[in-house]
Write an enzyme that holds these catalytic residues in place. Structure first.
Site, mmCIF file in Angstrom:
data_model
loop_
_atom_site.group_PDB
_atom_site.id
_atom_site.type_symbol
_atom_site.label_atom_id
_atom_site.label_comp_id
_atom_site.label_asym_id
_atom_site.label_seq_id
_atom_site.Cartn_x
_atom_site.Cartn_y
_atom_site.Cartn_z
ATOM 1 N N CYS A 193 -0.340 4.218 2.320
ATOM 2 C CA CYS A 193 -0.128 4.065 3.764
ATOM 3 C C CYS A 193 1.352 4.104 4.133
ATOM 4 O O CYS A 193 1.756 4.783 5.076
ATOM 5 C CB CYS A 193 -0.727 2.740 4.242
ATOM 6 S SG CYS A 193 -2.514 2.637 4.120
ATOM 7 N N ASP A 194 2.146 3.331 3.411
ATOM 8 C CA ASP A 194 3.522 3.097 3.822
ATOM 9 C C ASP A 194 4.538 4.000 3.138
ATOM 10 O O ASP A 194 5.693 4.073 3.573
ATOM 11 C CB ASP A 194 3.893 1.637 3.562
ATOM 12 C CG ASP A 194 2.986 0.674 4.323
ATOM 13 O OD1 ASP A 194 2.480 1.078 5.385
ATOM 14 O OD2 ASP A 194 2.794 -0.459 3.865
ATOM 15 N N CYS A 231 0.846 -1.193 0.000
ATOM 16 C CA CYS A 231 0.000 0.000 0.000
ATOM 17 C C CYS A 231 0.883 1.245 0.000
ATOM 18 O O CYS A 231 1.357 1.675 1.060
ATOM 19 C CB CYS A 231 -0.928 0.014 1.218
ATOM 20 S SG CYS A 231 -1.998 1.482 1.284
#
Length: 523
Positions: free
Chosen positions: A346-347, A343
Site C-alpha cells: 500500500c505505502d 504494508c
C-alpha cells in the site's frame, strides 16, 4: 485509454442512470491533465446522461474533476487519475450520483443525513493500495446523501509535494476540514462511529439488546471465523458473527499464492469472497464492534462490546485473529504514517526514489524488501539475527538485487524524526554493542503477528505468547468456549490452516451442543 470491451460494459451500466451526471474538470497542460481529459471524454461518450465540462477555477487542484449533477450538486472530487484500484470508485461515484443504489440500510442513511457540516474530507491514496477504495467509496456515499459533505480523493504521486508537505507517508490518509482524521482502512460503519460516537454507541447497544441468544457466536470474520460461521449455519444453528471488519487480517495481505486451487489471489479480493459466502446463509453479521470481554452468566456466554452492551450465546468461537507486531522503540508510535509503515504494497509507492529500511528477516520481511527494491532508490533489510530465516529462494532473489543491502545481527533502538517525519533509524550491533544509524525516509516493520486476545484474559487459558490454548477439537479451558485461527496456539499461521481450524472448532461446538447440552435451536 479505455478499451472497447470496457466501454461497452460502461454503456450498459450507465443506461441505468436516473439523473444526468456532469464530469466537471479543472485541467492544466501536463500529461496527467491530458490523460484525464481523454478519460473523462471517453466516459461521457458511453452515455448521453454523462457530460464532460472544463472549468477555470484557480481554487481547484489541477488536474482534478468533480462528479456532480446540475439539479442537485454532489461534492465528489478526484485529483489525479483514479485508475488502478480506484477506477471502480470512479464508476460507482458516477452511478450513485446518478441515482444508483447506495447499498445502505435505512438506519445508516438516516445517520449520514443528520450529520452536521461542513465536512470536507481529503483522502490521499495510491493506485496500488487495496485498502484505499473501501475508504473512498464509503465517503463518496456520504457525499451523495448529505450536501454538507465533500470528498476529494487525491492520488499521492500526482500531488507528491502536497503529500510530503502534509506528512502523508501511508495510505489511505484522511483529513477532515484540514485536520488529520485517520489513516488506514475503515469501512463506513467505523467512520460513522467516529463521527457520531454517541449516536453510534446508543444505536449499537439498542440493536444488540434486541437479539435473542445465539446457539453459536463467532468473534471474528477472517478465514477462521467465516468458516466457523458457515459450518454452524449449515447445521441449522442460530449463528452470529461479531467482528471489527469482514475479512480480518487478509485485508492487509497483498497476494495469496498458496491457497490450493486459487493461485494468484489478493487479500482484499479473498475478504470479499468470504463476505459473499457468509451472505449465502442465515448468519447475523454484526460489524464493526470491538469486543471488550466475555463472561458466563448462568448457562449463557455474554460477549461485551461496551460497558453494558453484549451479545449472548450458548457457545462462543473465538477467531479474533492477530495484528502486526510493533517494535516498541522510541519514535515508532509518533512516526506511524509519517515514515513508519506496515504494508509495503500500500505505502511503498509513496517512497519512490527514496531510501527505506525493512525490519524483519522472515518471509514477509524479505518479500517486502524485494517489492520495495523495484520502487525505492535503496533498501536496507535490518534483522536481529546473524542469518535470515526466510525461504532460501527468497533470500537468493533478495541478494541478487543491486540496490539492496543487509544489516544483520542488530537491534533497532530508536526511530528519529526531523520536522515531524522519519529521518533515521538507530541500531546497536548485538555482538560488539557498537551503535550505528541509517538515514531513511521510510521504515517498514515486518516482524510477525501478535494474537488479538486481550479480551480473553482471565476467561480462557493463554500461553506465554498470549495465544489461546486449544485441543484437537478447538476446545479451550472454558466450558462452551472454542477458538480457531491466528489467535490460538496453532504453530502455523496460514490462511489454509485457519480455514481448517474454523471448521474444526465449529464441528466441535456442534458436538458439544448436541452431546453435552442437547440445547441447540435448529431451524
Amino acid at each position: 485509454m479505455l478499451d472497447a470491451n470496457l466501454l461497452n460494459q460502461l454503456k450498459g451500466l450507465f443506461d441505468a442512470l436516473a439523473h444526468p451526471v456532469v464530469l466537471r474538470a479543472s485541467l492544466g497542460a501536463d500529461k496527467v491533465s491530458k490523460d484525464m481529459e481523454t478519460l473523462l471524454g471517453e466516459l461521457a461518450s458511453a452515455s448521453e446522461r454523462v457530460t464532460f465540462e472544463k472549468v477555470k477555477d484557480a481554487s481547484l487542484r489541477r488536474p482534478s474533476f468533480q462528479v456532480t449533477r446540475q439539479d442537485n450538486p454532489v461534492g465528489i472530487h478526484f485529483a489525479g487519475l483514479p485508475m488502478g484500484h480506484e477506477f471502480t470508485s470512479l464508476v460507482l461515484a458516477i452511478l450513485q450520483t446518478g441515482g444508483g443504489d447506495l447499498k445502505l440500510d435505512a438506519a445508516q442513511q438516516a445517520q449520514i443525513k443528520k450529520l452536521k457540516g461542513p465536512m470536507n474530507f481529503e483522502v490521499f491514496m495510491s493506485l496500488t493500495c487495496h485498502n484505499c477504495p473501501d475508504v473512498v467509496q464509503a465517503l463518496n456515499k456520504m457525499a451523495v446523501l448529505n450536501p454538507n459533505i465533500t470528498v476529494t480523493t487525491i492520488e499521492g504521486s500526482a500531488f507528491k509535494e502536497e503529500a510530503q508537505s502534509r506528512q502523508v507517508f501511508a495510505v489511505p490518509t484522511v483529513f477532515l476540514n484540514g485536520e488529520l482524521a485517520f489513516s488506514g482502512r475503515r469501512d463506513l460503519a467505523a467512520i460513522l462511529q467516529d463521527l457520531d460516537q454517541e449516536g453510534s454507541d446508543a444505536a449499537a447497544a439498542e440493536s444488540l439488546a434486541e437479539k435473542a441468544p445465539f446457539d453459536i457466536l463467532v468473534v471474528g470474520a477472517g478465514p477462521a471465523g467465516a468458516t466457523a460461521a458457515v459450518y454452524a449455519a449449515r447445521k441449522g444453528l442460530r449463528t452470529g458473527i461479531l467482528a471489527q471488519r469482514m475479512g480480518g487480517q487478509v485485508n492487509e495481505t497483498a497476494d495469496i499464492e498458496n491457497l490450493t486451487g486459487h493461485p494468484g489471489m489478493n487479500g482484499p479480493q479473498y475478504a470479499q469472497d468470504l463476505e459473499r459466502h457468509i451472505a449465502d446463509y442465515d448468519i447475523d453479521v454484526m460489524v464493526p464492534f470491538e469486543v471488550k470481554r466475555a463472561e458466563k452468566v448462568d448457562d449463557l456466554w455474554r460477549v461485551y462490546v461496551g460497558e453494558n452492551a453484549f451479545v449472548s450465546a450458548k457457545v462462543v468461537i473465538a477467531a479474533s485473529g492477530a495484528t502486526w507486531k510493533t517494535l516498541g522503540v522510541p519514535g515508532e508510535d509518533e512516526l506511524r504514517g509519517k515514515g513508519v509503515a506496515y504494508c509495503p504494497h500500500c505505502d511503498g509507492p509513496l517512497f519512490k526514489g527514496r531510501n527505506v529500511a525493512v525490519i524483519g528477516g522472515g518471509n514477509s520481511g524479505v518479500e517486502a524488501a524485494i517489492d520495495l527494491a523495484g520502487i525505492c532508490e535503496h533498501v536496507t533489510l535490518v534483522h536481529r539475527r546473524h542469518e535470515m530465516v526466510a525461504d532460501q529462494c527468497l533470500q537468493d532473489k533478495l541478494k541478487s538485487l543491486p540496490n539492496v543491502s543487509l544489516l544483520l545481527n542488530v537491534l533497532t533502538t530508536e526511530l528519529e524524526e526531523e520536522n515531524g517525519q522519519l529521518k533515521r533509524l538507530h541500531y546497536t550491533d548485538r555482538d560488539s554493542g557498537e551503535a550505528g544509524q541509517l538515514d531513511i525516509a521510510g521504515c517498514f516493520v515486518q516482524i510477525g503477528l501478535r494474537p488479538n486476545t486481550e479480551w480473553l484474559k482471565g476467561t480462557v487459558e493463554l500461553n506465554a505468547y498470549g495465544e489461546v490454548i486449544t485441543d484437537a477439537h478447538g476446545r479451550t479451558s472454558a466450558d462452551g468456549f472454542f477458538a480457531a485461527g491466528d489467535c490460538t496456539n496453532s504453530p502455523y499461521k496460514q490462511v489454509v490452516t485457519a480455514l481448517g481450524e474454523g471448521a474444526t472448532a465449529s464441528l466441535g461446538a456442534f458436538d458439544y451442543l448436541i452431546r453435552e447440552t442437547a440445547s441447540c435451536t435448529t431451524k
